[in-house]
Design an enzyme around this catalytic site. Structure first.
Site, PDB file in Angstrom:
ATOM      1  N   SER A 125     -25.280  10.671  13.194  1.00  0.00           N
ATOM      2  CA  SER A 125     -25.244  11.115  14.586  1.00  0.00           C
ATOM      3  C   SER A 125     -26.063  12.397  14.688  1.00  0.00           C
ATOM      4  O   SER A 125     -25.761  13.383  14.017  1.00  0.00           O
ATOM      5  CB  SER A 125     -23.779  11.363  14.986  1.00  0.00           C
ATOM      6  OG  SER A 125     -23.696  11.940  16.261  1.00  0.00           O
ATOM      7  N   LYS A 148     -27.807   7.509  15.782  1.00  0.00           N
ATOM      8  CA  LYS A 148     -27.265   7.753  17.126  1.00  0.00           C
ATOM      9  C   LYS A 148     -27.799   9.096  17.584  1.00  0.00           C
ATOM     10  O   LYS A 148     -27.788  10.056  16.818  1.00  0.00           O
ATOM     11  CB  LYS A 148     -25.741   7.764  17.038  1.00  0.00           C
ATOM     12  CG  LYS A 148     -25.014   8.408  18.210  1.00  0.00           C
ATOM     13  CD  LYS A 148     -23.523   8.131  18.125  1.00  0.00           C
ATOM     14  CE  LYS A 148     -22.685   9.363  18.339  1.00  0.00           C
ATOM     15  NZ  LYS A 148     -21.251   9.104  18.198  1.00  0.00           N
ATOM     16  N   LYS A 193     -27.573  12.133  20.586  1.00  0.00           N
ATOM     17  CA  LYS A 193     -26.769  12.684  21.671  1.00  0.00           C
ATOM     18  C   LYS A 193     -27.661  12.882  22.887  1.00  0.00           C
ATOM     19  O   LYS A 193     -28.810  13.329  22.744  1.00  0.00           O
ATOM     20  CB  LYS A 193     -26.169  14.023  21.233  1.00  0.00           C
ATOM     21  CG  LYS A 193     -25.143  13.897  20.124  1.00  0.00           C
ATOM     22  CD  LYS A 193     -23.871  13.256  20.642  1.00  0.00           C
ATOM     23  CE  LYS A 193     -22.761  13.328  19.607  1.00  0.00           C
ATOM     24  NZ  LYS A 193     -21.502  12.782  20.124  1.00  0.00           N
ATOM     25  N   ASP A 241     -25.228   8.592  22.745  1.00  0.00           N
ATOM     26  CA  ASP A 241     -23.862   9.037  23.069  1.00  0.00           C
ATOM     27  C   ASP A 241     -23.945  10.183  24.075  1.00  0.00           C
ATOM     28  O   ASP A 241     -24.553  11.218  23.797  1.00  0.00           O
ATOM     29  CB  ASP A 241     -23.157   9.507  21.786  1.00  0.00           C
ATOM     30  CG  ASP A 241     -21.688   9.856  22.011  1.00  0.00           C
ATOM     31  OD1 ASP A 241     -21.194   9.726  23.154  1.00  0.00           O
ATOM     32  OD2 ASP A 241     -21.029  10.262  21.030  1.00  0.00           O
ATOM     33  N   GLU A 272     -22.863   5.012  24.440  1.00  0.00           N
ATOM     34  CA  GLU A 272     -21.489   5.470  24.197  1.00  0.00           C
ATOM     35  C   GLU A 272     -21.035   6.462  25.261  1.00  0.00           C
ATOM     36  O   GLU A 272     -21.739   7.432  25.560  1.00  0.00           O
ATOM     37  CB  GLU A 272     -21.449   6.108  22.802  1.00  0.00           C
ATOM     38  CG  GLU A 272     -20.065   6.571  22.356  1.00  0.00           C
ATOM     39  CD  GLU A 272     -20.087   7.126  20.919  1.00  0.00           C
ATOM     40  OE1 GLU A 272     -21.082   6.898  20.200  1.00  0.00           O
ATOM     41  OE2 GLU A 272     -19.110   7.796  20.543  1.00  0.00           O
ATOM     42  N   ASP A 317     -15.545   5.834  23.755  1.00  0.00           N
ATOM     43  CA  ASP A 317     -15.023   6.748  22.732  1.00  0.00           C
ATOM     44  C   ASP A 317     -13.858   7.508  23.382  1.00  0.00           C
ATOM     45  O   ASP A 317     -12.699   7.074  23.303  1.00  0.00           O
ATOM     46  CB  ASP A 317     -16.164   7.672  22.258  1.00  0.00           C
ATOM     47  CG  ASP A 317     -15.724   8.772  21.305  1.00  0.00           C
ATOM     48  OD1 ASP A 317     -14.524   8.925  21.059  1.00  0.00           O
ATOM     49  OD2 ASP A 317     -16.589   9.522  20.794  1.00  0.00           O
ATOM     50  N   LYS A 376     -11.720   6.070  16.729  1.00  0.00           N
ATOM     51  CA  LYS A 376     -11.444   7.318  16.022  1.00  0.00           C
ATOM     52  C   LYS A 376      -9.924   7.396  15.977  1.00  0.00           C
ATOM     53  O   LYS A 376      -9.293   7.625  17.016  1.00  0.00           O
ATOM     54  CB  LYS A 376     -11.983   8.520  16.807  1.00  0.00           C
ATOM     55  CG  LYS A 376     -13.483   8.695  16.760  1.00  0.00           C
ATOM     56  CD  LYS A 376     -13.899   9.913  17.555  1.00  0.00           C
ATOM     57  CE  LYS A 376     -15.406   9.999  17.640  1.00  0.00           C
ATOM     58  NZ  LYS A 376     -15.843  11.054  18.577  1.00  0.00           N
ATOM     59  N   GLY A 399     -16.895   9.500  14.169  1.00  0.00           N
ATOM     60  CA  GLY A 399     -16.670  10.667  13.317  1.00  0.00           C
ATOM     61  C   GLY A 399     -16.414  11.897  14.155  1.00  0.00           C
ATOM     62  O   GLY A 399     -16.762  11.942  15.345  1.00  0.00           O
TER      63      GLY A 399
HETATM   64  O1  OSB Z   1     -18.632  11.897  20.317  1.00  0.00           O
HETATM   65  O2  OSB Z   1     -18.853  10.912  18.489  1.00  0.00           O
HETATM   66  C1  OSB Z   1     -18.699  11.963  19.099  1.00  0.00           C
HETATM   67  C2  OSB Z   1     -18.774  14.962  16.709  1.00  0.00           C
HETATM   68  C3  OSB Z   1     -17.836  15.786  17.295  1.00  0.00           C
HETATM   69  C4  OSB Z   1     -17.232  15.378  18.459  1.00  0.00           C
HETATM   70  C5  OSB Z   1     -17.560  14.146  19.035  1.00  0.00           C
HETATM   71  C6  OSB Z   1     -18.492  13.301  18.442  1.00  0.00           C
HETATM   72  C7  OSB Z   1     -19.125  13.738  17.274  1.00  0.00           C
HETATM   73  C8  OSB Z   1     -20.162  12.986  16.578  1.00  0.00           C
HETATM   74  C9  OSB Z   1     -20.354  13.281  15.109  1.00  0.00           C
HETATM   75  O3  OSB Z   1     -20.929  12.225  17.131  1.00  0.00           O
HETATM   76  C10 OSB Z   1     -20.125  12.111  14.224  1.00  0.00           C
HETATM   77  C11 OSB Z   1     -19.977  12.537  12.770  1.00  0.00           C
HETATM   78  O4  OSB Z   1     -18.887  13.000  12.377  1.00  0.00           O
HETATM   79  O5  OSB Z   1     -20.942  12.386  12.031  1.00  0.00           O
HETATM   80 MG    MG Z   2     -18.756   9.826  20.861  1.00  0.00          MG
END
Ligand code: OSB
Ligand code: MG
Length: 362
Positions: free
Chosen positions: A135, A161, A163, A188, A213, A238, A262, A290
């Protein structure tokens, strides 16, 4: 088993590189570790709330408050049989799933250690290694993003992925797609759009993304249904899925075609297992999200993702992607086929380095 002593460790851990999302930038990641001593064994769990209420309303402060003032007094000195028994005992506390999940994780660790079984064995997971991706946070420009993605591909990640947030979406995704035409790519938004502003995302439908996402508000499953009807690309929820009930609502409303599981967000690994089972029956693919966990949470995510319904790569990257120093003796590395091995030792399957825990405790 009798939960004889429960100790909390609020940690502050510097990330290898900052992580920026639509809700803000994380430079040092906070979490709260839970240690439970029971009949000669020690179980560890991780609460994944952060300092700020950006992803969730829970924070390091609320987790410590709810644990110290409510959950620990309910449990300390008590006989707790398993995760279901734990959930029954804490049912009178509304919400605060990230706090509950850290405790449940430590109970699973104890259950595994008592039985000499790994969490994968307790869950009935099939795979010995799980497919993973990375990510990638918001970067300074689309060009900078392409360079960061390039480095992760060189590291061996086969799914990326990125952001996004309003104004930093279509151009970034298009730049990455142009640079890597065949790569498995997803985005995401962490709830940064409304049904009205999400129309700006329509060009994403032409980029062959695996999924989009959580574009809309976390409490808005209905508007995700309206948005999904307008998009070819599968939406994935999510933040909206905070319990097995919410997963059912989303499936019944056809608000998404994929779910990011999660377990922490839903109150514990047992809740993640329930959602996995529900989605498997419904033919809905799931993957393991994650929360920038330490290797403790990462170990349990790997065990969960070994179940057969996890048919898309998880946000479970190698240890080196997150922290210079972690809190376990073992670290997770990426295999050549973009997988990570699932721990095999009893319980969570990693050994906590108590010196490292002390070093990062604040
Ligand atoms: O939205 O998936 C998410 C990290 C912190 C809070 C929310 C998210 C995330 C990530 C990181 O996308 C995923 C990872 O732990 O590698
Ligand atoms: Mg997410």
């Amino acid at each position: 088993m009798k939960l004889e002593k429960i100790t909390l460790y609020p940690l502050k851990m510097p990330l290898v590189s900052h992580f920026e999302t639509s809700f803000g930038r994380i430079v040092e990641r906070e979490c709260v570790l839970v240690k439970i001593q029971s009949e000669g064994l020690t179980g560890w769990g991780e609460c994944v709330a952060d300092r700020d209420p950006g992803y969730s309303y829970e924070t390091t402060g609320t987790v410590l408050h709810i644990l110290r003032d409510f959950l620990l007094p309910m449990l300390a000195g008590q006989e707790v049989a398993d995760a279901a028994d734990f959930q029954r005992r804490v049912a009178s506390v509304r919400g605060h799933h990230l706090a509950k999940a850290g405790l449940e994780m430590a109970i699973w660790d104890l259950l595994g250690k008592r039985q000499g079984k790994s969490l994968r064995q307790l869950f009935g997971g099939a795979r010995e290694a799980v497919e993973v991706g990375v990510s990638v946070g918001i970067q300074a420009s689309p060009e900078a993003l392409v360079r960061v993605v390039e480095q992760y591909i060189a590291d061996g990640y086969r799914r990326v992925k990125i952001k996004i947030k309003p104004g930093r979406d279509v151009s970034e995704a298009a730049a990455v797609r142009r640079a890597f035409p065949a790569m498995r790519l997803q985005v995401d938004a962490n709830s940064a759009y409304t049904l009205a502003t999400a129309s700006a995302l329509k060009p994403l439908d032409e980029l062959n993304l695996l999924l989009i996402e959580q574009p809309l508000y976390e409490d808005d499953i209905w508007d995700h249904r309206l948005m999904q009807r307008e998009f070819k690309t599968p939406l994935c929820l999510d933040e909206s899925i905070v319990s097995p009930r919410h997963a059912r609502y989303a499936l019944e409303m056809e608000a998404c075609r994929v779910i990011n599981i999660k377990p922490a967000r839903c109150g514990g690994l047992s809740q993640g297992l329930e959602i996995h089972e529900m989605c498997q029956k419904a033919g809905i693919p799931v993957w393991c999200g994650g929360m920038l966990e330490t290797n403790i949470g990462r170990a349990t995510n790997l065990a969960l993702a070994s179940l057969p319904g996890f048919s898309l790569p998880g946000d479970i990257s190698a240890s080196a992607r997150y922290y210079q120093q972690d809190v376990t003796l073992e670290s997770f590395t990426l295999n050549a086929d973009s997988t990570i091995n699932v721990p095999t030792a009893p319980g969570i399957g990693v050994t906590v380095d108590e010196n490292a825990v002390k070093k990062f405790t604040f």
